[in-house]
Design an enzyme around this catalytic site. Structure first.
Site, PDB file in Angstrom:
ATOM      1  N   GLY A 133     -11.299 -22.543 -28.523  1.00 53.69           N
ATOM      2  CA  GLY A 133     -11.320 -23.259 -29.806  1.00 53.69           C
ATOM      3  C   GLY A 133     -10.750 -24.656 -29.635  1.00 53.69           C
ATOM      4  O   GLY A 133      -9.695 -24.829 -29.041  1.00 53.69           O
TER       5      GLY A 133
ATOM      6  N   ARG B 208      -6.054 -16.583 -36.619  1.00 52.32           N
ATOM      7  CA  ARG B 208      -6.517 -15.445 -35.821  1.00 52.32           C
ATOM      8  C   ARG B 208      -5.718 -14.196 -36.171  1.00 52.32           C
ATOM      9  O   ARG B 208      -5.976 -13.594 -37.185  1.00 52.32           O
ATOM     10  CB  ARG B 208      -6.465 -15.749 -34.335  1.00 52.32           C
ATOM     11  CG  ARG B 208      -7.729 -15.252 -33.702  1.00 52.32           C
ATOM     12  CD  ARG B 208      -8.296 -15.937 -32.553  1.00 52.32           C
ATOM     13  NE  ARG B 208      -7.468 -16.549 -31.587  1.00 52.32           N
ATOM     14  CZ  ARG B 208      -7.872 -16.810 -30.361  1.00 52.32           C
ATOM     15  NH1 ARG B 208      -9.078 -16.435 -29.981  1.00 52.32           N
ATOM     16  NH2 ARG B 208      -7.110 -17.441 -29.523  1.00 52.32           N
TER      17      ARG B 208
ATOM     18  N   THR C 199      -4.064 -25.029 -29.369  1.00 52.24           N
ATOM     19  CA  THR C 199      -4.746 -24.157 -30.329  1.00 52.24           C
ATOM     20  C   THR C 199      -4.088 -24.361 -31.688  1.00 52.24           C
ATOM     21  O   THR C 199      -2.858 -24.463 -31.764  1.00 52.24           O
ATOM     22  CB  THR C 199      -4.662 -22.664 -29.939  1.00 52.24           C
ATOM     23  OG1 THR C 199      -4.916 -21.869 -31.111  1.00 52.24           O
ATOM     24  CG2 THR C 199      -3.297 -22.256 -29.402  1.00 52.24           C
TER      25      THR C 199
ATOM     26  N   ARG D 291     -17.155 -21.412 -25.236  1.00 51.95           N
ATOM     27  CA  ARG D 291     -16.824 -20.140 -24.620  1.00 51.95           C
ATOM     28  C   ARG D 291     -17.722 -19.997 -23.386  1.00 51.95           C
ATOM     29  O   ARG D 291     -18.793 -20.596 -23.325  1.00 51.95           O
ATOM     30  CB  ARG D 291     -17.113 -18.985 -25.598  1.00 51.95           C
ATOM     31  CG  ARG D 291     -15.885 -18.549 -26.384  1.00 51.95           C
ATOM     32  CD  ARG D 291     -15.640 -19.387 -27.604  1.00 51.95           C
ATOM     33  NE  ARG D 291     -14.248 -19.257 -28.057  1.00 51.95           N
ATOM     34  CZ  ARG D 291     -13.802 -19.708 -29.219  1.00 51.95           C
ATOM     35  NH1 ARG D 291     -14.601 -20.329 -30.049  1.00 51.95           N
ATOM     36  NH2 ARG D 291     -12.547 -19.565 -29.545  1.00 51.95           N
TER      37      ARG D 291
ATOM     38  N   ASP E 231      -3.692 -22.258 -33.845  1.00 53.28           N
ATOM     39  CA  ASP E 231      -3.027 -21.022 -34.300  1.00 53.28           C
ATOM     40  C   ASP E 231      -1.553 -20.933 -33.924  1.00 53.28           C
ATOM     41  O   ASP E 231      -0.824 -20.110 -34.472  1.00 53.28           O
ATOM     42  CB  ASP E 231      -3.747 -19.791 -33.720  1.00 53.28           C
ATOM     43  CG  ASP E 231      -5.221 -19.784 -34.076  1.00 53.28           C
ATOM     44  OD1 ASP E 231      -5.547 -20.287 -35.159  1.00 53.28           O
ATOM     45  OD2 ASP E 231      -6.034 -19.291 -33.278  1.00 53.28           O
TER      46      ASP E 231
ATOM     47  N   ASP F  21      -0.223 -19.557 -31.452  1.00 53.49           N
ATOM     48  CA  ASP F  21       0.084 -18.168 -31.093  1.00 53.49           C
ATOM     49  C   ASP F  21       0.394 -17.993 -29.606  1.00 53.49           C
ATOM     50  O   ASP F  21       0.132 -16.933 -29.030  1.00 53.49           O
ATOM     51  CB  ASP F  21      -1.064 -17.237 -31.520  1.00 53.49           C
ATOM     52  CG  ASP F  21      -2.402 -17.641 -30.917  1.00 53.49           C
ATOM     53  OD1 ASP F  21      -2.478 -18.716 -30.283  1.00 53.49           O
ATOM     54  OD2 ASP F  21      -3.377 -16.893 -31.085  1.00 53.49           O
TER      55      ASP F  21
ATOM     56  N   ASP G 276      -4.868 -18.942 -25.491  1.00 52.10           N
ATOM     57  CA  ASP G 276      -4.525 -17.815 -24.611  1.00 52.10           C
ATOM     58  C   ASP G 276      -5.745 -17.262 -23.869  1.00 52.10           C
ATOM     59  O   ASP G 276      -5.630 -16.846 -22.716  1.00 52.10           O
ATOM     60  CB  ASP G 276      -3.755 -16.725 -25.360  1.00 52.10           C
ATOM     61  CG  ASP G 276      -4.589 -16.031 -26.404  1.00 52.10           C
ATOM     62  OD1 ASP G 276      -5.520 -16.659 -26.931  1.00 52.10           O
ATOM     63  OD2 ASP G 276      -4.303 -14.855 -26.703  1.00 52.10           O
TER      64      ASP G 276
END
Ligand code: ADP
Length: 328
Positions: free
Chosen positions: A11, A172, A126, A72, A128, A130, A103
Site C-alpha cells: 500500500g 487494516r 504504511t 502487489r 496503518d 501497524d 509488514d
C-alpha cells in the site's frame, strides 16, 4: 558499497517520495549508484528500473503516492519468483536493497533473504502504523490529518441535521487511525479492535444505543461514531442496520476510504521519511535484516523479524483519555 536498489511496495503511503529522495541524495553524497525498481517487487521480476539521480528527485517531497509506483507481487510467494528477483539483483551487482513498505513487503524481504546474499533494509511506510519498533510509520500522520479534516466537514452537516454519523476509517486490523482520529475529532464513540470485543459485539451495540439515546435526550446535537474498518460484520452498513433494527436509530454512513492514502504528506511524514531514508543508506553499508525506526526521538535499527512479528498496540494512554472524555 557501490550499488544500492530501492523499491516502494504494498500500500502506498504519503511520504514515500520523501524517503526516495533522501535515499537518492544520500547515495549521491556517498558515491553509491542508486537503482530504482518500479512497481514494487514486480520491478525485480521484470527487470524494470532506472538509475536515480539527484535531479530526478528534487521536486517530489510534497507529493503523495510514489514516483517508483507500487504494487502487489504474487510471484514473491513462490520460490521461482524469489529466485527471479535474486537473479535480477545479482545481474546488476546490487550490494543492498532498501524496501519502503509495510509488514507484507518486509515479509517479502525476509523470504528473499534465503535466495540472495545481499543486504536488506526496511523503511516502514504504511498509513496503518501497524509496525512495531517505530513510534510512527511514514504516512500515518498524513492519514490522521486527512481523516480529521474530513470528519470536521462531516460534523458540520451532522450538526445541522442533528444526525448520527458512522464514519469508517482505515487501519487494516489495528486501531491507530481510529483512536487518533476519534480523539482529534471529539467523536462521541470510537469503535475499534482495542476497545470492542469482537466476540461480544451485541454488548458493544447495547452500550452504543444507550449512549446515543442519552445524548439525544440531553442535547439535540450530532453524534459521530468513528468505526475501524474490518471490525463490524458487514461494515458500517451492518452497524447502521443494527442500530435501526434494535432501537429505530437513523444514521448516515460515510466510508472515508482511499482519500486517507493520498494527498500531500504532512510535514511530520516528510521529515520522518527523510530521516529514515538517510539512516537506511548508512545501515545498508554494513547491516542486513533490519528495519529503520524512530523511537522516543531516536533513530533505531531493529530486527525485521521483531518489527513484523511483534504487535504494536494503540497507546494505552489514548484509551484512558477516551474513557475520560465520556460525559453522557
Ligand atoms: P504491505 O507492505 O503494505 O503490508 P502487502 O501485504 O500487500 O503490502 O505486501 C506487499 C508485497 O510483499 C506482496 O504483494 C508480496 O509481493 C510481498 N509479500 C508479502 N508477504 C509475503 C510473504 N510471506 N512472502 C513473500 N513475499 C511476500
Amino acid at each position: 558499497m557501490q550499488r544500492l536498489a530501492i523499491i516502494t511496495s504494498g500500500g502506498d503511503a504519503p511520504g514515500m517520495n520523501a524517503a526516495i529522495r533522501a535515499i537518492v541524495l544520500s547515495c549521491h553524497s556517498k558515491h553509491i549508484e542508486c537503482f530504482g525498481f518500479y512497481h514494487g517487487y514486480n520491478g525485480l521480476m521484470d527487470d524494470e528500473y532506472q538509475l536515480l539521480t539527484p535531479d530526478m528527485v528534487r521536486p517530489i517531497t510534497q507529493y503523495g503516492g510514489t514516483i517508483l509506483k507500487s504494487a502487489r507481487c504474487p510471484q514473491m510467494h513462490h520460490d521461482s519468483g524469489l529466485e527471479k528477483a535474486a537473479r535480477t539483483l545479482r545481474r546488476h551487482h546490487i550490494d543492498a536493497l532498501i524496501v519502503i513498505g509495510g509488514d507484507g513487503s518486509f515479509r517479502g524481504m525476509m523470504a528473499l533473504q534465503s535466495f540472495w546474499s545481499g543486504r536488506l533494509i526496511g523503511v516502514p511506510a504504511t498509513i496503518d502504523n501497524d509496525l512495531a519498533c517505530t513510534d510512527s510509520t511514514i504516512g500515518f500522520a498524513t492519514a490522521v490529518t486527512t481523516a480529521t479534516q474530513a470528519i470536521d466537514k462531516i460534523r458540520d452537516t451532522a450538526n445541522a441535521f442533528e444526525r448520527v454519523f458512522i464514519v469508517e476509517v482505515m487501519g487494516r486490523h489495528s486501531g491507530h487511525i481510529a483512536f487518533n482520529v476519534g480523539l482529534a475529532t471529539a467523536a462521541e464513540s470510537i469503535l475499534s479492535f482495542e476497545n470492542c470485543p469482537t466476540d461480544n459485539l451485541k454488548h458493544v451495540e447495547r452500550e452504543l444505543i444507550e449512549k446515543i439515546q442519552t445524548q439525544q435526550q440531553n442535547n439535540h446535537s450530532s453524534f459521530v461514531i468513528v468505526l475501524a474498518e474490518n471490525l463490524w460484520p458487514e461494515g458500517p452498513q451492518g452497524l447502521k442496520t443494527a442500530l435501526f433494527d434494535a432501537a429505530k436509530i437513523e444514521s448516515a454512513v460515510c466510508v472515508l476510504g482511499y482519500i486517507q492514502r493520498g494527498g500531500s504528506p504532512a510535514p511530520e511524514d516528510r521529515i520522518l521519511a527523510t530521516e529514515l531514508g538517510i539512516e537506511a543508506v548508512s545501515a545498508a553499508i554494513s547491516e542486513s535484516g533490519v528495519m529503520i525506526g524512530k523511537v522516543n526521538g531516536t533513530l533505531t535499527r531493529s530486527s525485521i523479524i521483531r518489527a513484523t512479528e511483534q504487535n504494536k498496540p494503540v497507546d494505552q494512554a489514548l484509551h484512558s483519555v477516551y474513557q475520560q472524555m465520556a460525559y453522557f
